[in-house]
Scaffold this motif. Structure first.
Motif, PDB file in Angstrom:
ATOM      1  N   LEU A  21       0.813  -1.213   0.000  1.00  0.00           N
ATOM      2  CA  LEU A  21       0.000   0.000   0.000  1.00  0.00           C
ATOM      3  C   LEU A  21       0.848   1.265   0.000  1.00  0.00           C
ATOM      4  N   GLY A  46      -3.606   5.709  -0.661  1.00  0.00           N
ATOM      5  CA  GLY A  46      -4.949   6.089  -0.241  1.00  0.00           C
ATOM      6  C   GLY A  46      -5.142   6.098   1.263  1.00  0.00           C
ATOM      7  N   GLU A  47      -6.416   6.046   1.668  1.00  0.00           N
ATOM      8  CA  GLU A  47      -6.790   6.096   3.071  1.00  0.00           C
ATOM      9  C   GLU A  47      -7.304   4.730   3.510  1.00  0.00           C
ATOM     10  N   TYR A  48      -6.862   4.302   4.701  1.00  0.00           N
ATOM     11  CA  TYR A  48      -7.228   2.978   5.199  1.00  0.00           C
ATOM     12  C   TYR A  48      -7.555   3.057   6.692  1.00  0.00           C
ATOM     13  N   PRO A  79     -16.188  -1.778   3.587  1.00  0.00           N
ATOM     14  CA  PRO A  79     -14.724  -1.727   3.565  1.00  0.00           C
ATOM     15  C   PRO A  79     -14.146  -3.025   3.008  1.00  0.00           C
ATOM     16  N   ASN A  80     -13.155  -2.888   2.164  1.00  0.00           N
ATOM     17  CA  ASN A  80     -12.537  -4.045   1.525  1.00  0.00           C
ATOM     18  C   ASN A  80     -11.252  -4.421   2.259  1.00  0.00           C
ATOM     19  N   MET A  82      -7.641  -5.653   3.030  1.00  0.00           N
ATOM     20  CA  MET A  82      -6.426  -5.681   2.224  1.00  0.00           C
ATOM     21  C   MET A  82      -5.598  -6.930   2.559  1.00  0.00           C
ATOM     22  N   SER A 102     -10.089  -0.668   3.363  1.00  0.00           N
ATOM     23  CA  SER A 102     -10.224   0.611   2.673  1.00  0.00           C
ATOM     24  C   SER A 102     -11.161   1.524   3.456  1.00  0.00           C
ATOM     25  N   LYS A 103     -10.849   2.804   3.480  1.00  0.00           N
ATOM     26  CA  LYS A 103     -11.691   3.787   4.157  1.00  0.00           C
ATOM     27  C   LYS A 103     -12.810   4.233   3.218  1.00  0.00           C
TER      28      LYS A 103
END
Length: 320
Positions: A21, A46-48, A79-80, A82, A102-103
């Motif tokens: 990431l 990205g944002e998590y 939310p997915n 990771m 994921s956020k």
């Protein structure tokens, strides 16, 4: 979502690099909630959300994480999780189980109107249907068995009138659970905690658009009606009194039923399940309030709120 376990930026960087990431540039503890340690993590990609699980075990967690991935693959905005290069979505931080998801975009709507309730009702029904072919099973860990175990622990902290209400309602719910109507209720994977602060909305062309459900860590296999009741007890009430808001309730039920019509058994038992949903959260808030754990950031919820909701549900039953 309190912070029970401190995680350094260096520790977060190490994990998120393993997940490909990118470099982590910021880490911020999330205040609110009571079950897990949560951080917002900003990376080059990205944002998590980084979660360390304080009560759930390594053995229990695959159900929640795989459920989220299953729903995401079927178009439900969640939310997915990771994974690393081996595909593992359950990780370890500070010797505790952890996840990175994921956020979601948007923000929670803490003063929902009819349109918000209709959107949640629609998506809740879609989520239930999307989970029909989810092949993992795990009981609702905060279901009837837990209520029976926990009630004796919290009773010594209650006033006589509260204790009488709690014991009588628990007896009623045990009776309902043994009925043929209850046995006929459709079941599947449920969220079990889909409160206002666990749903995100964006504004599109001046209108609210639901952008996601999150915090699935109370999910389990239970009746879909219980999930619906939990939602109605939060989205469709006056927070000050616990009283039902008819317009929001009708909109929620109509939107849900348009996607998945309620069965005869569900229509019959909705009043009982609304009481069950109130009882579940009254007991858990009593437990957290009177038997708290230490946390770096923690705001215990007021147990009396769901006592009021329960009394309202007993006094003013709702029939669809």
């Amino acid at each position: 979502m309190a912070v029970y376990t401190k995680v350094s930026l260096k520790e977060a960087k190490a994990l998120l690099r393993q997940l490909d990431l990118g470099d982590t540039t910021a880490l911020r503890g999330i205040e609110g909630g009571i079950e897990n340690t949560n951080y917002f993590a900003t990376t080059e990609s990205g944002e998590y959300v980084l979660t360390l699980f304080e009560r759930l075990s390594f053995e229990q967690l695959p159900y929640y994480l795989q459920l989220m991935k299953h729903l995401a693959q079927r178009g439900i905005p969640v939310p997915n999780p990771m994974g690393n290069k081996a595909g593992n979505i359950l990780h370890t931080v500070k010797k505790k189980p952890a996840s990175v998801v994921s956020k979601l975009r948007g923000k929670s709507e803490l003063a929902p109107e009819v349109a918000h309730c209709a959107a949640v009702g629609d998506m809740l029904a879609r989520m239930h249907l999307a989970g029909r072919d989810f092949d993992m099973q795990q009981p609702n860990l905060r279901g009837l068995a837990w209520w029976n175990e926990t009630t004796p622990v919290v009773l010594p902290h209650l006033e006589p009138a509260q204790a009488q209400l709690l014991q009588s309602e628990l007896a009623y719910q045990n009776h309902i659970a043994e009925s043929s109507a209850y046995a006929a209720l459709p079941q599947g994977a449920i969220h079990a905690d889909l409160f206002r602060d666990n749903v995100m909305f964006e504004t599109v062309d001046g209108q609210p658009k639901l952008s996601g459900f999150f915090d699935f860590y109370f999910a389990g296999t239970d009746t879909w009606l219980f999930d619906l009741a939990v939602c109605l007890n939060d989205w469709c009430i006056d927070l000050a009194t616990g009283a039902n808001d008819a317009a929001r309730c009708d909109a929620f039920l109509a939107a849900y039923s348009a996607v998945r019509p309620l069965t005869a058994a569900e229509r019959q038992l909705l009043p009982a399940m609304l009481r069950a949903g109130a009882l579940r959260f009254w007991i858990s808030r009593l437990w957290d309030f009177h038997l708290p754990r230490e946390a770096a950031m923690l705001k215990a919820h007021d147990p009396s709120h769901f006592e009021r909701v329960l009394r309202e549900r007993v006094a003013h039953p709702i029939t669809p």
